[in-house]
Design a protein around this motif. Structure first.
Motif, PDB file in Angstrom:
ATOM      1  N   GLY A 115      33.424 -29.096 -56.712  1.00  0.00           N
ATOM      2  CA  GLY A 115      32.030 -28.675 -56.700  1.00  0.00           C
ATOM      3  C   GLY A 115      31.502 -28.529 -55.277  1.00  0.00           C
ATOM      4  N   GLY A 116      30.274 -28.049 -55.192  1.00  0.00           N
ATOM      5  CA  GLY A 116      29.665 -27.887 -53.879  1.00  0.00           C
ATOM      6  C   GLY A 116      28.429 -27.033 -53.957  1.00  0.00           C
ATOM      7  N   LEU A 117      27.939 -26.657 -52.786  1.00  0.00           N
ATOM      8  CA  LEU A 117      26.766 -25.788 -52.672  1.00  0.00           C
ATOM      9  C   LEU A 117      27.234 -24.361 -52.423  1.00  0.00           C
ATOM     10  N   VAL A 118      26.729 -23.440 -53.207  1.00  0.00           N
ATOM     11  CA  VAL A 118      27.135 -22.044 -53.081  1.00  0.00           C
ATOM     12  C   VAL A 118      25.917 -21.160 -53.292  1.00  0.00           C
ATOM     13  N   GLN A 119      25.910 -20.014 -52.638  1.00  0.00           N
ATOM     14  CA  GLN A 119      24.799 -19.081 -52.798  1.00  0.00           C
ATOM     15  C   GLN A 119      24.921 -18.321 -54.116  1.00  0.00           C
ATOM     16  N   PRO A 120      23.822 -17.861 -54.657  1.00  0.00           N
ATOM     17  CA  PRO A 120      23.895 -17.015 -55.861  1.00  0.00           C
ATOM     18  C   PRO A 120      24.845 -15.844 -55.641  1.00  0.00           C
ATOM     19  N   LEU A 180      43.395 -29.109 -65.213  1.00  0.00           N
ATOM     20  CA  LEU A 180      42.530 -28.144 -65.868  1.00  0.00           C
ATOM     21  C   LEU A 180      41.668 -27.511 -64.781  1.00  0.00           C
ATOM     22  N   PHE A 181      41.386 -26.211 -64.935  1.00  0.00           N
ATOM     23  CA  PHE A 181      40.618 -25.499 -63.926  1.00  0.00           C
ATOM     24  C   PHE A 181      39.461 -24.737 -64.559  1.00  0.00           C
ATOM     25  N   LEU A 182      38.450 -24.475 -63.731  1.00  0.00           N
ATOM     26  CA  LEU A 182      37.360 -23.595 -64.145  1.00  0.00           C
ATOM     27  C   LEU A 182      37.021 -22.712 -62.951  1.00  0.00           C
ATOM     28  N   GLN A 183      37.389 -21.444 -63.055  1.00  0.00           N
ATOM     29  CA  GLN A 183      37.030 -20.475 -62.032  1.00  0.00           C
ATOM     30  C   GLN A 183      35.649 -19.928 -62.375  1.00  0.00           C
ATOM     31  N   MET A 184      34.722 -20.093 -61.447  1.00  0.00           N
ATOM     32  CA  MET A 184      33.341 -19.681 -61.685  1.00  0.00           C
ATOM     33  C   MET A 184      32.968 -18.597 -60.689  1.00  0.00           C
ATOM     34  N   ASN A 185      32.690 -17.424 -61.193  1.00  0.00           N
ATOM     35  CA  ASN A 185      32.297 -16.287 -60.361  1.00  0.00           C
ATOM     36  C   ASN A 185      30.869 -15.863 -60.686  1.00  0.00           C
ATOM     37  N   SER A 186      30.289 -15.070 -59.799  1.00  0.00           N
ATOM     38  CA  SER A 186      28.920 -14.564 -59.997  1.00  0.00           C
ATOM     39  C   SER A 186      27.973 -15.683 -60.372  1.00  0.00           C
ATOM     40  N   LEU A 187      28.034 -16.758 -59.629  1.00  0.00           N
ATOM     41  CA  LEU A 187      27.241 -17.937 -59.957  1.00  0.00           C
ATOM     42  C   LEU A 187      25.748 -17.662 -59.841  1.00  0.00           C
ATOM     43  N   LYS A 188      25.001 -18.317 -60.729  1.00  0.00           N
ATOM     44  CA  LYS A 188      23.543 -18.171 -60.805  1.00  0.00           C
ATOM     45  C   LYS A 188      22.895 -19.530 -60.591  1.00  0.00           C
ATOM     46  N   PRO A 189      21.654 -19.558 -60.149  1.00  0.00           N
ATOM     47  CA  PRO A 189      20.970 -20.852 -59.996  1.00  0.00           C
ATOM     48  C   PRO A 189      20.983 -21.690 -61.276  1.00  0.00           C
ATOM     49  N   GLU A 190      20.939 -21.046 -62.419  1.00  0.00           N
ATOM     50  CA  GLU A 190      20.947 -21.802 -63.673  1.00  0.00           C
ATOM     51  C   GLU A 190      22.297 -22.424 -63.998  1.00  0.00           C
ATOM     52  N   GLN A 216      29.429 -32.092 -58.748  1.00  0.00           N
ATOM     53  CA  GLN A 216      28.141 -31.417 -58.660  1.00  0.00           C
ATOM     54  C   GLN A 216      28.323 -29.982 -58.187  1.00  0.00           C
ATOM     55  N   VAL A 217      27.735 -29.060 -58.919  1.00  0.00           N
ATOM     56  CA  VAL A 217      27.683 -27.644 -58.511  1.00  0.00           C
ATOM     57  C   VAL A 217      26.216 -27.283 -58.302  1.00  0.00           C
ATOM     58  N   THR A 218      25.915 -26.809 -57.115  1.00  0.00           N
ATOM     59  CA  THR A 218      24.551 -26.394 -56.794  1.00  0.00           C
ATOM     60  C   THR A 218      24.577 -24.943 -56.333  1.00  0.00           C
ATOM     61  N   VAL A 219      23.829 -24.107 -57.041  1.00  0.00           N
ATOM     62  CA  VAL A 219      23.750 -22.684 -56.701  1.00  0.00           C
ATOM     63  C   VAL A 219      22.349 -22.422 -56.176  1.00  0.00           C
ATOM     64  N   SER A 220      22.264 -22.157 -54.886  1.00  0.00           N
ATOM     65  CA  SER A 220      20.960 -21.995 -54.256  1.00  0.00           C
ATOM     66  C   SER A 220      21.104 -21.221 -52.953  1.00  0.00           C
ATOM     67  N   SER A 221      20.071 -20.445 -52.642  1.00  0.00           N
ATOM     68  CA  SER A 221      20.057 -19.728 -51.365  1.00  0.00           C
ATOM     69  C   SER A 221      19.330 -20.541 -50.314  1.00  0.00           C
TER      70      SER A 221
END
Length: 117
Positions: free
Chosen positions: A9-14, A78-88, A112-117
């Motif tokens: 997890g981490g902080l990533v932009q939308p 187990l993996f989860l590839q998450m693309n086009s992440l949204k704030p929600e 923790q996954v945080t999607v924020s600009s």
């Protein structure tokens, strides 16, 4: 004793991407269906994605087409590839074993996954 350790997890932009990992021990990983869940403070934990009979996958509607669940039985991961992440998508993400259609009662610490600009 089942142990599940989530990471990645981490902080990533939308619009960005993350790949979550779950390392499993204490059970015969290859024999079990697995899933990812997520939880936002004050809300119930929700199903995100599952992988069944080794290859069949299922996703909650809000992540369909953006997230991909996969597993490596040899590495017990187990993996989860998450693309086009949204704030929600911001939440703590957990992996778990699925038994009789339900997750086990015990949970790891999550990541923790945080999607924020």
């Amino acid at each position: 004793q089942v142990q599940l350790v989530e990471s990645g997890g981490g902080l990533v932009q939308p619009g960005g991407s993350l790949r979550l990992s779950c390392t499993a021990s204490g059970f015969q990983f290859s024999l079990y269906n697995m899933a990812w869940y997520r939880q936002v403070p004050g809300k119930a934990r929700e199903f995100v994605a599952g992988i069944y009979a080794g290859t069949k996958t299922k996703y909650t509607d809000s992540v369909q087409g953006r997230f991909t669940i996969s597993r490596d039985n040899a590495k017990r991961m187990l993996f989860l590839q998450m693309n086009s992440l949204k704030p929600e998508d911001t939440a703590v993400y957990y992996c778990n074993v699925i038994r009789n259609g339900e997750p086990l009662d015990s949970w790891g610490q999550g990541t923790q996954v945080t999607v924020s600009s």
